[in-house]
Design a protein around this motif. Structure first.
Motif, PDB file in Angstrom:
ATOM      1  N   VAL A  23       0.070  10.474  59.751  1.00  0.00           N
ATOM      2  CA  VAL A  23       0.751  11.764  59.589  1.00  0.00           C
ATOM      3  C   VAL A  23       1.480  11.710  58.248  1.00  0.00           C
ATOM      4  CG1 VAL A  23       2.378  13.410  60.573  1.00  0.00           C
ATOM      5  CG2 VAL A  23       1.002  11.940  62.076  1.00  0.00           C
ATOM      6  N   ARG A  24       0.868  12.300  57.263  1.00  0.00           N
ATOM      7  CA  ARG A  24       1.376  12.194  55.894  1.00  0.00           C
ATOM      8  C   ARG A  24       2.279  13.389  55.555  1.00  0.00           C
ATOM      9  NH1 ARG A  24      -0.830   7.954  53.689  1.00  0.00           N
ATOM     10  NH2 ARG A  24      -2.841   7.170  54.423  1.00  0.00           N
ATOM     11  N   PRO A  25       3.020  13.291  54.468  1.00  0.00           N
ATOM     12  CA  PRO A  25       3.842  14.438  54.035  1.00  0.00           C
ATOM     13  C   PRO A  25       3.002  15.687  53.813  1.00  0.00           C
ATOM     14  CG  PRO A  25       4.493  12.441  52.866  1.00  0.00           C
ATOM     15  CD  PRO A  25       3.243  12.099  53.634  1.00  0.00           C
ATOM     16  N   LEU A  26       3.654  16.820  53.874  1.00  0.00           N
ATOM     17  CA  LEU A  26       2.979  18.107  53.719  1.00  0.00           C
ATOM     18  C   LEU A  26       2.687  18.401  52.253  1.00  0.00           C
ATOM     19  CD1 LEU A  26       5.204  20.191  56.142  1.00  0.00           C
ATOM     20  CD2 LEU A  26       2.884  19.375  56.602  1.00  0.00           C
ATOM     21  N   ASP A  27       1.631  19.197  52.023  1.00  0.00           N
ATOM     22  CA  ASP A  27       1.397  19.650  50.654  1.00  0.00           C
ATOM     23  C   ASP A  27       2.428  20.719  50.290  1.00  0.00           C
ATOM     24  OD1 ASP A  27       0.534  22.194  51.593  1.00  0.00           O
ATOM     25  OD2 ASP A  27      -1.551  21.547  51.686  1.00  0.00           O
ATOM     26  N   ALA A  28       2.447  21.119  49.023  1.00  0.00           N
ATOM     27  CA  ALA A  28       3.502  22.006  48.526  1.00  0.00           C
ATOM     28  C   ALA A  28       3.509  23.352  49.238  1.00  0.00           C
ATOM     29  CB  ALA A  28       3.348  22.200  47.020  1.00  0.00           C
ATOM     30  N   ASP A  29       2.320  23.882  49.542  1.00  0.00           N
ATOM     31  CA  ASP A  29       2.265  25.204  50.175  1.00  0.00           C
ATOM     32  C   ASP A  29       2.799  25.156  51.604  1.00  0.00           C
ATOM     33  OD1 ASP A  29       1.186  26.505  47.961  1.00  0.00           O
ATOM     34  OD2 ASP A  29      -0.854  25.942  48.497  1.00  0.00           O
ATOM     35  N   ALA A  30       2.363  24.155  52.374  1.00  0.00           N
ATOM     36  CA  ALA A  30       2.852  24.040  53.751  1.00  0.00           C
ATOM     37  C   ALA A  30       4.348  23.748  53.758  1.00  0.00           C
ATOM     38  CB  ALA A  30       2.079  22.945  54.491  1.00  0.00           C
TER      39      ALA A  30
END
Length: 695
Positions: free
Chosen positions: A165-172
């Protein structure tokens, strides 16, 4: 978990709708760093599963006994059976799994926050055996999900599927911020930038959003400097976490609502300590004193140097490996291999999440022991550069990996602050500054080198150095080179004459370093088209270099090439050509062909041929030189200059169409690399326009 889940649809589909349905029951491990949103993902899966008619049980790993007792009771076990199992008369784990495997309805069992995986295993075995609370279901419609910080593949058994479970991208991440803070905090673009600043960590995004919502909803006016928008918050984070470690004007009391992230990090440190990996804390602190860029850990984190520090108390190589594995298992660092780097010691890197980096860098223990951390970091980085010449193009990919950390450490320590400077740490820092500047100049970034050197030289009194200390003289020499490489020869001339005067007084007129400064001064003189003066000086330097370093030394060869250029500029092409053949005979015999200094000498040789009207020979030499250029060096200024000469030779030879084609390609590359208004771009554009107009 009162806000929508963003950016996780692919992960959820991977668990709920696997592409290849084999009919096998499934055990899914959602692993990731603290605050990455593992439980939120599991909660969304639980919601969807319940909507699909599954029975769902959510069991906190810290309350396994009571949670699993409730599960087996709901599945129909009698009160007597349950009492006997929990009294130890029969196996409680076997009882639960017998009922789970016999269940008539599809079910989903979630173990949340299982950061100590052993608690899910049997009392007399290991979890991977599959005989404890966590097992592979036999029921056709049974699914198990575990959320954990532990991403070690070996921990969970081959019958489990790990999902990072990785960090979210900029849009999310922007959507998370807007959901929490509301539209009054700013637009999507600002939210996206803040998401990037926080590294897409859901816990931090929610904390930031809640902070802004609270401030904007408060009836109390907090002053004109109040943080109310995404842009304000981003600027505050940069001030708080990017300022020098001992900066006097940082508001250490401004939490920005991020205390919860620090608390989550503390839980990870406690977990590592319970696993007898106490060295994890100082190692993470060291990494936080470096740049947030990937770290080539094998060359930077040398166990022998770490062990000399009181921060690490005799750390061994094996202990270092265990610590690195431990912090990786908890997703505090990610390991990667950089394909473009051929040296495996530099290609294997680790990265700290940017917010974890900021949080560890901001810890009181780092600020309180900053002298020890500065001293250790300088020692580690200087050892990492051992054997790497910044002037050797073969080593540049290794320098690429190291330089962000060198720049961070040097600026942090040498740009004057209020801490006391240790003389040995200063010595190492100055040498790192010199090496870094030489590398940046070598790869064509003299402006970046200037930005590093100028404040260090101007502030040298702050670390008890004066301008004629040999190490500061070395930095002043490189500073002169930055003026020269930025096409400001008059400034270079002035700076280098001062350096030569001081080096002559301190080191002597024929010292190798003094001769190096004299050579750079002649380059500035040549750039001002004062050819006779340059030639006279260069002949004196060549004679001295022959005695000091030897006639075939690398630096002697470079000075000889400068002399050939000065001779060629005075329209003595045959004499210059003879000199270049002698230079290249040594270069071909001593060094590889694919080095910038060799390209430059061959380029000058081709210009000698061109000056004598031997255009076919000049073209052949230029094309042969370009053939030795590796693709990664295709954009270097030396290569672009060779291509410009090739276009000119084609034009002189009356081959208009090939010349125009070469100029067009060169113009496109110069626009891409230098911009539309750079002098080199404008010169090529002007030449091409004249050719197209038939002038």
């Amino acid at each position: 978990m009162d806000s929508p889940l963003h950016g996780r649809d692919g992960l959820i589909d991977e668990i709920m709708q696997p592409e290849e349905s084999t009919g096998e029951p499934s055990v899914h491990i959602l692993c990731g760093m603290g605050g990455s949103g593992k439980s939120h993902v599991a909660l969304e899966i639980a919601r969807r599963a319940r909507a699909d008619g599954r029975t769902v049980w959510w069991v906190q790993a810290g309350r396994l006994n009571s949670g699993m007792r409730e599960v087996v009771s709901q599945l129909g076990a009698s009160e007597t059976q349950v009492d006997q199992a929990w009294a130890g008369m029969i196996s409680a784990t076997d009882l639960v799994w017998r009922y789970l495997n016999q269940a008539a309805q599809p079910w989903l069992l979630i173990f949340d926050s299982a950061d100590e995986p052993a608690t899910l295993g049997p009392t007399d075995g290991v979890l991977a055996d599959g005989t404890g609370w966590l097992r592979r279901p036999e029921a056709e419609d049974g699914v198990v999900i575990v959320t954990t910080r532990d991403g070690n593949r070996a921990t969970w058994g081959t019958w489990s599927t790990l999902h990072q479970v990785r960090p979210l991208d900029a849009d999310a991440g922007a959507q998370v911020l807007i959901d929490r803070a509301g539209p009054q905090a700013g637009d999507v673009a600002d939210a996206r930038e803040l998401s990037r600043e926080l590294g897409g960590l859901p816990l931090a995004l929610r904390a930031a959003g809640n902070y802004l919502k609270s401030v904007n909803a408060s009836p109390v006016w907090r002053g004109s400097s109040t943080i109310t928008t995404f842009a304000d918050y981003r600027a505050a984070v940069q001030r708080r976490f990017r300022a020098p470690l001992d900066a006097p004007d940082v508001d250490l009391d401004e939490s920005l609502g991020l205390e919860i992230v620090r608390e989550v990090d503390d839980l990870s440190l406690d977990l590592l300590s319970r696993r007898k990996l106490q060295q994890s804390r100082p190692l993470l602190n060291v990494l936080a004193c470096l740049s947030v860029s990937p770290v080539p850990y094998e060359v930077v984190l040398k166990p022998a140097i770490l062990a000399e520090s009181p921060l690490f108390k005799g750390l061994t190589g094996q202990q270092r490996v265990k610590v690195l594995e431990g912090i990786a298992d908890l997703a505090l660092v990610d390991f990667d291999v950089q394909d473009e780097v051929t040296d495996p010691a530099f290609a294997h890197v680790l990265s700290l999440h940017p917010l974890v980096h900021a949080m560890f860098r901001d810890r009181d223990e780092v600020r309180e022991q900053i002298a020890e951390y500065h001293g250790l970091v300088m020692k580690l980085l200087l050892a990492a550069t051992e054997g790497l010449s910044p002037d050797d193009s073969a080593a540049w990919t290794n320098w690429d990996v190291l330089v962000p950390h060198l720049v961070e450490a040097v600026r942090e320590y040498l740009v004057p602050q209020k801490h006391k400077h240790d003389p040995e740490t200063v010595r190492r820092a100055l040498e790192l500054a010199r090496l870094t500047a030489r590398y940046l100049i070598a790869i064509g970034l003299p402006g970046s080198a200037f930005d590093i050197l100028d404040p260090i030289v101007r502030g040298c009194a702050a670390y008890d150095h004066d301008l004629d200390r040999p190490q500061v003289l070395a930095l002043r020499h490189e500073l002169g080179r930055t003026w020269l490489e930025r096409n400001q020869p008059e400034m270079a001339d002035r700076v280098l004459r001062d350096v030569i005067a001081d080096r002559t007084r301190v080191l002597g007129s024929d010292d190798a370093d003094t001769l190096a400064s004299r050579h750079k001064l002649t380059k500035a003189i040549m750039a001002q088209r004062q050819w006779p003066e340059a030639e006279t000086e260069l002949r004196q330097i060549v004679a001295a270099e022959d005695q000091v370093r030897g006639p075939e030394h690398w630096d002697t060869m470079i000075v000889r090439h400068s002399l050939a250029l000065a001779v060629l500029a005075q329209q003595r092409a045959p004499e210059a050509e003879e000199m270049l053949h002698a230079i290249l005979e040594v270069r071909y015999r001593t060094w590889p062909l694919n080095q910038p200094e060799t390209w430059q000498a061959r380029h000058t040789l081709a210009r000698c041929m061109q000056a004598q009207g031997r255009l076919a020979e000049a073209e052949a030499e230029l094309r042969a030189t370009l053939a030795t250029v590796e693709p990664r060096h295709a954009d270097r200024s030396e290569v672009l200059a060779i291509r410009a000469t090739l276009a000119a030779v084609l034009l002189l030879d009356g081959r208009l169409e090939p010349a125009i084609e070469e100029y067009e390609q060169l113009l496109a590359d110069r626009r891409r690399l230098l911009g539309d208004t750079h002098l080199d771009t404008l010169q090529i554009e002007h030449a091409l326009r004249r050719l197209r107009n038939g002038d």
